[in-house]
Design a protein around this motif. Structure first.
Motif, PDB file in Angstrom:
ATOM      1  N   HIS A  60       6.502   2.282  -1.725  1.00 30.87           N
ATOM      2  CA  HIS A  60       7.954   2.356  -1.873  1.00 30.87           C
ATOM      3  C   HIS A  60       8.552   0.963  -2.127  1.00 30.87           C
ATOM      4  O   HIS A  60       9.554   0.828  -2.825  1.00 30.87           O
ATOM      5  N   LYS A  61       7.906  -0.057  -1.576  1.00 31.84           N
ATOM      6  CA  LYS A  61       8.348  -1.448  -1.773  1.00 31.84           C
ATOM      7  C   LYS A  61       7.843  -2.033  -3.088  1.00 31.84           C
ATOM      8  O   LYS A  61       8.116  -3.179  -3.409  1.00 31.84           O
ATOM      9  N   GLY A  62       7.063  -1.243  -3.840  1.00 37.58           N
ATOM     10  CA  GLY A  62       6.615  -1.677  -5.153  1.00 37.58           C
ATOM     11  C   GLY A  62       5.195  -2.214  -5.227  1.00 37.58           C
ATOM     12  O   GLY A  62       4.761  -2.668  -6.284  1.00 37.58           O
ATOM     13  N   TYR A  63       4.467  -2.182  -4.131  1.00 42.30           N
ATOM     14  CA  TYR A  63       3.095  -2.665  -4.137  1.00 42.30           C
ATOM     15  C   TYR A  63       2.144  -1.610  -4.691  1.00 42.30           C
ATOM     16  O   TYR A  63       2.408  -0.420  -4.602  1.00 42.30           O
ATOM     17  N   VAL A  64       1.032  -2.055  -5.249  1.00 39.54           N
ATOM     18  CA  VAL A  64      -0.034  -1.170  -5.699  1.00 39.54           C
ATOM     19  C   VAL A  64      -0.994  -1.045  -4.518  1.00 39.54           C
ATOM     20  O   VAL A  64      -1.533  -2.051  -4.049  1.00 39.54           O
ATOM     21  N   VAL A  65      -1.186   0.176  -4.013  1.00 38.63           N
ATOM     22  CA  VAL A  65      -1.932   0.373  -2.773  1.00 38.63           C
ATOM     23  C   VAL A  65      -3.033   1.410  -2.954  1.00 38.63           C
ATOM     24  O   VAL A  65      -2.805   2.476  -3.517  1.00 38.63           O
ATOM     25  N   ASP A  66      -4.226   1.073  -2.466  1.00 42.50           N
ATOM     26  CA  ASP A  66      -5.339   2.009  -2.369  1.00 42.50           C
ATOM     27  C   ASP A  66      -5.721   2.110  -0.903  1.00 42.50           C
ATOM     28  O   ASP A  66      -5.446   1.198  -0.117  1.00 42.50           O
ATOM     29  N   THR A  67      -6.389   3.212  -0.549  1.00 51.12           N
ATOM     30  CA  THR A  67      -6.857   3.380   0.826  1.00 51.12           C
ATOM     31  C   THR A  67      -8.332   3.737   0.823  1.00 51.12           C
ATOM     32  O   THR A  67      -8.852   4.290  -0.145  1.00 51.12           O
ATOM     33  N   ALA A  68      -8.996   3.394   1.926  1.00 47.66           N
ATOM     34  CA  ALA A  68     -10.390   3.773   2.157  1.00 47.66           C
ATOM     35  C   ALA A  68     -10.499   4.216   3.605  1.00 47.66           C
ATOM     36  O   ALA A  68      -9.871   3.627   4.488  1.00 47.66           O
ATOM     37  N   ASP A  69     -11.282   5.264   3.839  1.00 47.06           N
ATOM     38  CA  ASP A  69     -11.413   5.827   5.189  1.00 47.06           C
ATOM     39  C   ASP A  69     -12.486   5.148   6.024  1.00 47.06           C
ATOM     40  O   ASP A  69     -12.532   5.337   7.234  1.00 47.06           O
ATOM     41  N   GLU A  70     -13.375   4.389   5.384  1.00 48.60           N
ATOM     42  CA  GLU A  70     -14.448   3.724   6.121  1.00 48.60           C
ATOM     43  C   GLU A  70     -14.994   2.557   5.312  1.00 48.60           C
ATOM     44  O   GLU A  70     -14.651   2.376   4.148  1.00 48.60           O
ATOM     45  N   GLY A  71     -15.833   1.757   5.955  1.00 48.19           N
ATOM     46  CA  GLY A  71     -16.304   0.510   5.364  1.00 48.19           C
ATOM     47  C   GLY A  71     -17.052   0.655   4.053  1.00 48.19           C
ATOM     48  O   GLY A  71     -16.818  -0.113   3.115  1.00 48.19           O
ATOM     49  N   LEU A  72     -17.972   1.615   3.970  1.00 46.60           N
ATOM     50  CA  LEU A  72     -18.736   1.776   2.733  1.00 46.60           C
ATOM     51  C   LEU A  72     -17.842   2.131   1.552  1.00 46.60           C
ATOM     52  O   LEU A  72     -18.043   1.635   0.439  1.00 46.60           O
ATOM     53  N   GLN A  73     -16.849   2.961   1.797  1.00 44.82           N
ATOM     54  CA  GLN A  73     -15.899   3.320   0.741  1.00 44.82           C
ATOM     55  C   GLN A  73     -15.087   2.090   0.328  1.00 44.82           C
ATOM     56  O   GLN A  73     -14.808   1.888  -0.856  1.00 44.82           O
ATOM     57  N   LEU A  89      -2.219   6.369   5.369  1.00 42.56           N
ATOM     58  CA  LEU A  89      -1.367   6.998   4.356  1.00 42.56           C
ATOM     59  C   LEU A  89       0.111   6.666   4.574  1.00 42.56           C
ATOM     60  O   LEU A  89       0.847   6.442   3.610  1.00 42.56           O
ATOM     61  N   SER A  90       0.538   6.612   5.820  1.00 45.95           N
ATOM     62  CA  SER A  90       1.935   6.243   6.121  1.00 45.95           C
ATOM     63  C   SER A  90       2.218   4.807   5.699  1.00 45.95           C
ATOM     64  O   SER A  90       3.244   4.515   5.077  1.00 45.95           O
ATOM     65  N   THR A  91       1.292   3.915   6.021  1.00 45.97           N
ATOM     66  CA  THR A  91       1.450   2.509   5.641  1.00 45.97           C
ATOM     67  C   THR A  91       1.453   2.367   4.122  1.00 45.97           C
ATOM     68  O   THR A  91       2.262   1.635   3.558  1.00 45.97           O
ATOM     69  N   ALA A  92       0.548   3.082   3.460  1.00 43.68           N
ATOM     70  CA  ALA A  92       0.481   3.043   2.002  1.00 43.68           C
ATOM     71  C   ALA A  92       1.783   3.541   1.379  1.00 43.68           C
ATOM     72  O   ALA A  92       2.290   2.949   0.415  1.00 43.68           O
ATOM     73  N   LEU A  93       2.333   4.596   1.918  1.00 45.87           N
ATOM     74  CA  LEU A  93       3.586   5.147   1.384  1.00 45.87           C
ATOM     75  C   LEU A  93       4.722   4.125   1.486  1.00 45.87           C
ATOM     76  O   LEU A  93       5.477   3.930   0.528  1.00 45.87           O
ATOM     77  N   ILE A  94       4.815   3.456   2.612  1.00 48.04           N
ATOM     78  CA  ILE A  94       5.857   2.435   2.797  1.00 48.04           C
ATOM     79  C   ILE A  94       5.668   1.285   1.810  1.00 48.04           C
ATOM     80  O   ILE A  94       6.622   0.842   1.167  1.00 48.04           O
ATOM     81  N   LEU A  95       4.430   0.807   1.681  1.00 50.79           N
ATOM     82  CA  LEU A  95       4.171  -0.314   0.776  1.00 50.79           C
ATOM     83  C   LEU A  95       4.389   0.069  -0.685  1.00 50.79           C
ATOM     84  O   LEU A  95       4.919  -0.723  -1.471  1.00 50.79           O
ATOM     85  N   ALA A 100       1.627  -7.657  -5.162  1.00 56.52           N
ATOM     86  CA  ALA A 100       0.220  -7.689  -4.762  1.00 56.52           C
ATOM     87  C   ALA A 100      -0.432  -6.314  -4.773  1.00 56.52           C
ATOM     88  O   ALA A 100       0.211  -5.300  -4.527  1.00 56.52           O
ATOM     89  N   ARG A 101      -1.737  -6.311  -5.060  1.00 56.45           N
ATOM     90  CA  ARG A 101      -2.565  -5.106  -4.944  1.00 56.45           C
ATOM     91  C   ARG A 101      -3.170  -5.131  -3.550  1.00 56.45           C
ATOM     92  O   ARG A 101      -3.772  -6.124  -3.145  1.00 56.45           O
ATOM     93  N   ILE A 102      -3.003  -4.036  -2.800  1.00 53.64           N
ATOM     94  CA  ILE A 102      -3.388  -3.978  -1.397  1.00 53.64           C
ATOM     95  C   ILE A 102      -4.383  -2.841  -1.169  1.00 53.64           C
ATOM     96  O   ILE A 102      -4.217  -1.749  -1.703  1.00 53.64           O
ATOM     97  N   LEU A 103      -5.388  -3.119  -0.332  1.00 52.52           N
ATOM     98  CA  LEU A 103      -6.334  -2.095   0.112  1.00 52.52           C
ATOM     99  C   LEU A 103      -6.172  -1.937   1.619  1.00 52.52           C
ATOM    100  O   LEU A 103      -6.211  -2.925   2.356  1.00 52.52           O
ATOM    101  N   ILE A 104      -5.985  -0.694   2.060  1.00 50.65           N
ATOM    102  CA  ILE A 104      -5.891  -0.381   3.485  1.00 50.65           C
ATOM    103  C   ILE A 104      -7.154   0.372   3.874  1.00 50.65           C
ATOM    104  O   ILE A 104      -7.467   1.410   3.289  1.00 50.65           O
TER     105      ILE A 104
END
Length: 69
Positions: free
Chosen positions: A26-39, A18-24, A5-9
């Protein structure tokens, strides 16, 4: 092998997201992060996500407002 799955945090706590993204990742997921709602809204416009983990209490636009957008 099926693509994972592709995941957005979305969280204003950068170290947590960033810690959660790193773990996911490592498990093979495609992960992006956003710092706030508009982003987060901009990222969703760019690509689709299978799962979005979103903080409810964020400055500027909270998680519920972001979801409604």
């Amino acid at each position: 092998m099926a693509q994972k799955a592709r995941i957005l945090i979305v969280d204003d706590n950068k170290s947590l997201s960033l810690s959660t993204a790193l773990i996911l990742k490592h498990k093979g997921y495609v992960v992006d992060t956003a710092d706030e709602g508009l982003q987060a809204i901009e990222k969703v416009k760019e690509r689709s996500y299978d799962i979005i983990f979103m903080d409810i209490k964020m400055p500027i636009m909270n998680g519920v407002e972001t979801y409604k957008q």
